[in-house]
Each structure stands twice: as C-alpha cells, then as structure tokens.
Design a protein around this motif. Structure first.
Motif, PDB file in Angstrom:
ATOM      1  N   LEU A   1       0.128  -8.593   2.252  1.00 30.52           N
ATOM      2  CA  LEU A   1      -0.532  -7.106   2.369  1.00 30.52           C
ATOM      3  C   LEU A   1      -1.901  -7.133   1.848  1.00 30.52           C
ATOM      4  O   LEU A   1      -2.722  -6.303   2.394  1.00 30.52           O
ATOM      5  N   SER A   2      -2.334  -7.697   1.008  1.00 31.64           N
ATOM      6  CA  SER A   2      -3.760  -7.674   0.438  1.00 31.64           C
ATOM      7  C   SER A   2      -4.650  -8.158   1.586  1.00 31.64           C
ATOM      8  O   SER A   2      -5.882  -7.697   1.738  1.00 31.64           O
ATOM      9  N   ILE A   3      -4.222  -9.304   2.107  1.00 35.63           N
ATOM     10  CA  ILE A   3      -5.011  -9.803   3.027  1.00 35.63           C
ATOM     11  C   ILE A   3      -5.123  -8.862   4.460  1.00 35.63           C
ATOM     12  O   ILE A   3      -6.090  -8.672   4.863  1.00 35.63           O
ATOM     13  N   ILE A   4      -4.162  -8.162   4.761  1.00 33.38           N
ATOM     14  CA  ILE A   4      -4.194  -6.866   5.748  1.00 33.38           C
ATOM     15  C   ILE A   4      -5.108  -6.001   5.382  1.00 33.38           C
ATOM     16  O   ILE A   4      -5.952  -5.553   6.176  1.00 33.38           O
ATOM     17  N   ALA A   5      -5.150  -5.357   4.090  1.00 33.79           N
ATOM     18  CA  ALA A   5      -5.967  -4.344   3.635  1.00 33.79           C
ATOM     19  C   ALA A   5      -7.311  -4.876   3.328  1.00 33.79           C
ATOM     20  O   ALA A   5      -8.275  -4.112   3.953  1.00 33.79           O
ATOM     21  N   ALA A   6      -7.636  -6.142   2.741  1.00 37.94           N
ATOM     22  CA  ALA A   6      -9.020  -6.524   3.020  1.00 37.94           C
ATOM     23  C   ALA A   6      -9.480  -6.864   4.448  1.00 37.94           C
ATOM     24  O   ALA A   6     -10.757  -6.224   4.442  1.00 37.94           O
ATOM     25  N   THR A   7      -8.838  -7.198   5.114  1.00 37.09           N
ATOM     26  CA  THR A   7      -9.417  -7.316   6.614  1.00 37.09           C
ATOM     27  C   THR A   7      -9.492  -6.025   7.419  1.00 37.09           C
ATOM     28  O   THR A   7     -10.724  -6.013   7.814  1.00 37.09           O
ATOM     29  N   MET A   8      -8.976  -4.997   6.951  1.00 34.19           N
ATOM     30  CA  MET A   8      -9.140  -3.677   7.475  1.00 34.19           C
ATOM     31  C   MET A   8     -10.295  -3.264   6.876  1.00 34.19           C
ATOM     32  O   MET A   8     -11.249  -2.392   7.584  1.00 34.19           O
ATOM     33  N   VAL A   9     -10.638  -3.469   5.634  1.00 31.02           N
ATOM     34  CA  VAL A   9     -11.709  -2.887   4.885  1.00 31.02           C
ATOM     35  C   VAL A   9     -12.947  -3.552   5.480  1.00 31.02           C
ATOM     36  O   VAL A   9     -14.142  -2.882   5.762  1.00 31.02           O
ATOM     37  N   VAL A  10     -12.919  -4.702   5.672  1.00 30.31           N
ATOM     38  CA  VAL A  10     -13.897  -5.656   6.195  1.00 30.31           C
ATOM     39  C   VAL A  10     -14.547  -5.020   7.506  1.00 30.31           C
ATOM     40  O   VAL A  10     -15.655  -4.854   8.021  1.00 30.31           O
ATOM     41  N   LEU A  11     -13.360  -4.866   8.391  1.00 29.68           N
ATOM     42  CA  LEU A  11     -13.606  -4.502   9.897  1.00 29.68           C
ATOM     43  C   LEU A  11     -14.148  -3.153   9.689  1.00 29.68           C
ATOM     44  O   LEU A  11     -15.106  -2.608  10.540  1.00 29.68           O
ATOM     45  N   LEU A  12     -13.812  -2.127   8.724  1.00 32.52           N
ATOM     46  CA  LEU A  12     -14.212  -0.909   8.844  1.00 32.52           C
ATOM     47  C   LEU A  12     -15.765  -0.704   8.563  1.00 32.52           C
ATOM     48  O   LEU A  12     -16.553   0.067   8.835  1.00 32.52           O
ATOM     49  N   ILE A  13     -16.022  -1.624   7.290  1.00 30.23           N
ATOM     50  CA  ILE A  13     -17.257  -1.691   6.892  1.00 30.23           C
ATOM     51  C   ILE A  13     -18.295  -2.070   7.978  1.00 30.23           C
ATOM     52  O   ILE A  13     -19.487  -1.470   8.264  1.00 30.23           O
ATOM     53  N   LYS A  14     -17.841  -3.258   8.487  1.00 31.39           N
ATOM     54  CA  LYS A  14     -18.932  -3.757   9.576  1.00 31.39           C
ATOM     55  C   LYS A  14     -18.985  -2.968  10.940  1.00 31.39           C
ATOM     56  O   LYS A  14     -20.135  -2.755  11.355  1.00 31.39           O
ATOM     57  N   TYR A  15     -17.961  -2.070  11.332  1.00 31.91           N
ATOM     58  CA  TYR A  15     -18.115  -1.241  12.535  1.00 31.91           C
ATOM     59  C   TYR A  15     -18.271   0.068  12.195  1.00 31.91           C
ATOM     60  O   TYR A  15     -18.335   0.982  13.354  1.00 31.91           O
TER      61      TYR A  15
ATOM     62  N   PHE B   1     -12.359   8.378   2.188  1.00 35.35           N
ATOM     63  CA  PHE B   1     -11.218   8.880   2.288  1.00 35.35           C
ATOM     64  C   PHE B   1     -10.497   8.833   3.482  1.00 35.35           C
ATOM     65  O   PHE B   1      -9.012   8.461   3.519  1.00 35.35           O
ATOM     66  N   LYS B   2     -11.193   8.788   4.526  1.00 34.14           N
ATOM     67  CA  LYS B   2     -10.425   8.464   6.011  1.00 34.14           C
ATOM     68  C   LYS B   2     -10.319   7.171   6.219  1.00 34.14           C
ATOM     69  O   LYS B   2      -9.154   6.747   6.759  1.00 34.14           O
ATOM     70  N   ALA B   3     -10.917   6.218   5.538  1.00 30.24           N
ATOM     71  CA  ALA B   3     -10.438   4.648   5.382  1.00 30.24           C
ATOM     72  C   ALA B   3      -9.229   4.658   4.744  1.00 30.24           C
ATOM     73  O   ALA B   3      -8.226   3.712   5.110  1.00 30.24           O
ATOM     74  N   VAL B   4      -9.036   5.185   3.664  1.00 28.45           N
ATOM     75  CA  VAL B   4      -7.659   5.070   2.991  1.00 28.45           C
ATOM     76  C   VAL B   4      -6.642   5.669   3.523  1.00 28.45           C
ATOM     77  O   VAL B   4      -5.376   5.207   3.666  1.00 28.45           O
ATOM     78  N   LEU B   5      -6.822   6.711   4.236  1.00 31.19           N
ATOM     79  CA  LEU B   5      -5.710   7.292   4.986  1.00 31.19           C
ATOM     80  C   LEU B   5      -5.582   6.525   6.359  1.00 31.19           C
ATOM     81  O   LEU B   5      -4.315   6.556   6.965  1.00 31.19           O
ATOM     82  N   LEU B   6      -6.233   5.256   6.695  1.00 27.68           N
ATOM     83  CA  LEU B   6      -5.957   4.482   7.582  1.00 27.68           C
ATOM     84  C   LEU B   6      -5.229   3.224   7.338  1.00 27.68           C
ATOM     85  O   LEU B   6      -4.201   2.787   7.444  1.00 27.68           O
ATOM     86  N   ILE B   7      -5.788   2.717   6.092  1.00 23.01           N
ATOM     87  CA  ILE B   7      -5.357   1.468   5.559  1.00 23.01           C
ATOM     88  C   ILE B   7      -3.761   1.834   4.866  1.00 23.01           C
ATOM     89  O   ILE B   7      -2.883   0.690   4.594  1.00 23.01           O
ATOM     90  N   VAL B   8      -3.799   2.770   3.981  1.00 24.02           N
ATOM     91  CA  VAL B   8      -2.457   2.879   3.182  1.00 24.02           C
ATOM     92  C   VAL B   8      -1.351   2.851   4.115  1.00 24.02           C
ATOM     93  O   VAL B   8      -0.230   2.080   3.782  1.00 24.02           O
ATOM     94  N   PRO B   9      -1.078   3.858   5.061  1.00 25.77           N
ATOM     95  CA  PRO B   9       0.064   3.826   6.271  1.00 25.77           C
ATOM     96  C   PRO B   9       0.200   2.229   6.853  1.00 25.77           C
ATOM     97  O   PRO B   9       1.425   1.831   7.061  1.00 25.77           O
ATOM     98  N   ALA B  10      -0.901   1.442   7.180  1.00 27.27           N
ATOM     99  CA  ALA B  10      -0.709   0.163   7.841  1.00 27.27           C
ATOM    100  C   ALA B  10      -0.120  -0.701   6.950  1.00 27.27           C
ATOM    101  O   ALA B  10       0.746  -1.585   7.246  1.00 27.27           O
ATOM    102  N   VAL B  11      -0.699  -0.808   5.731  1.00 31.02           N
ATOM    103  CA  VAL B  11       0.026  -1.854   4.564  1.00 31.02           C
ATOM    104  C   VAL B  11       1.557  -1.251   4.252  1.00 31.02           C
ATOM    105  O   VAL B  11       2.270  -2.271   4.226  1.00 31.02           O
ATOM    106  N   LEU B  12       1.772  -0.071   4.050  1.00 27.54           N
ATOM    107  CA  LEU B  12       3.291   0.483   3.952  1.00 27.54           C
ATOM    108  C   LEU B  12       4.050   0.082   5.109  1.00 27.54           C
ATOM    109  O   LEU B  12       5.234  -0.563   4.816  1.00 27.54           O
ATOM    110  N   THR B  13       3.598   0.142   6.466  1.00 27.33           N
ATOM    111  CA  THR B  13       4.250  -0.072   7.385  1.00 27.33           C
ATOM    112  C   THR B  13       4.612  -1.645   7.529  1.00 27.33           C
ATOM    113  O   THR B  13       5.615  -2.369   7.791  1.00 27.33           O
ATOM    114  N   ALA B  14       3.621  -2.645   7.036  1.00 27.30           N
ATOM    115  CA  ALA B  14       3.827  -3.941   7.107  1.00 27.30           C
ATOM    116  C   ALA B  14       4.913  -4.123   6.000  1.00 27.30           C
ATOM    117  O   ALA B  14       5.487  -5.191   6.349  1.00 27.30           O
ATOM    118  N   ALA B  15       4.690  -3.649   4.915  1.00 26.31           N
ATOM    119  CA  ALA B  15       5.646  -3.905   3.828  1.00 26.31           C
ATOM    120  C   ALA B  15       6.920  -3.616   4.237  1.00 26.31           C
ATOM    121  O   ALA B  15       8.260  -4.467   3.934  1.00 26.31           O
TER     122      ALA B  15
END
Length: 82
Positions: free
Chosen positions: A13-27, A37-51
C-alpha cells in the motif's frame, strides 16, 4: 494483532501511495492552493480500495493458499473468515 495489520499488506500500500504521489508531482500542470487536498482525496480511496482487494483475495483464495503457502496463510488460521 500483527497478522491483522499484515493482511492488508502495508508495504504494498505504501508503494501504491508513493507511486501516485510521484506521478501527481511530475504531471501537475497548474498550481492550485488546494492541490494537496485534492491529491489526498485521490490517493486515500485508491489505497483503501487496494487494501480491501487484498483482504477479499485472501478470503477467496483460502484453499489455494493452504496448499501453496501454508506457513503464510492468514485467513482460517490466525484470522477467522467471518
């Protein structure tokens, strides 16, 4: 308690979140005040869905896990199916 945390695979889950953060920063194209805030609203549901997917996978693959990797099986041994 350790097995209850281990079932959601926090390392993955930490790898998923880190990948999303890196991609959001890059693009990121615009500078917004509420960008994080919008990034957290995107990352948290994705990580919870994966869990949740990891837990559901462990429940449905209980028989396969008992054959292939009985020492690592969590559902049915240390955590009940219900």
């Amino acid at each position: 308690m350790k097995s209850k945390i281990h079932i959601v695979r926090p390392y993955n889950l930490s790898i998923i979140a880190a990948t999303m953060v890196v991609l959001l920063i890059k693009y990121r194209n615009e500078v917004l005040e509420d960008y994080w805030f919008k990034a957290v609203l995107l990352i948290v549901p994705a990580v919870l869905t994966a869990a949740a997917g990891y837990v559901i996978n462990d429940i449905y693959d209980e028989l396969t896990d008992s054959i292939n990797k009985p020492s690592k099986q969590l559902i049915g041994k240390s955590i009940s199916k219900s």
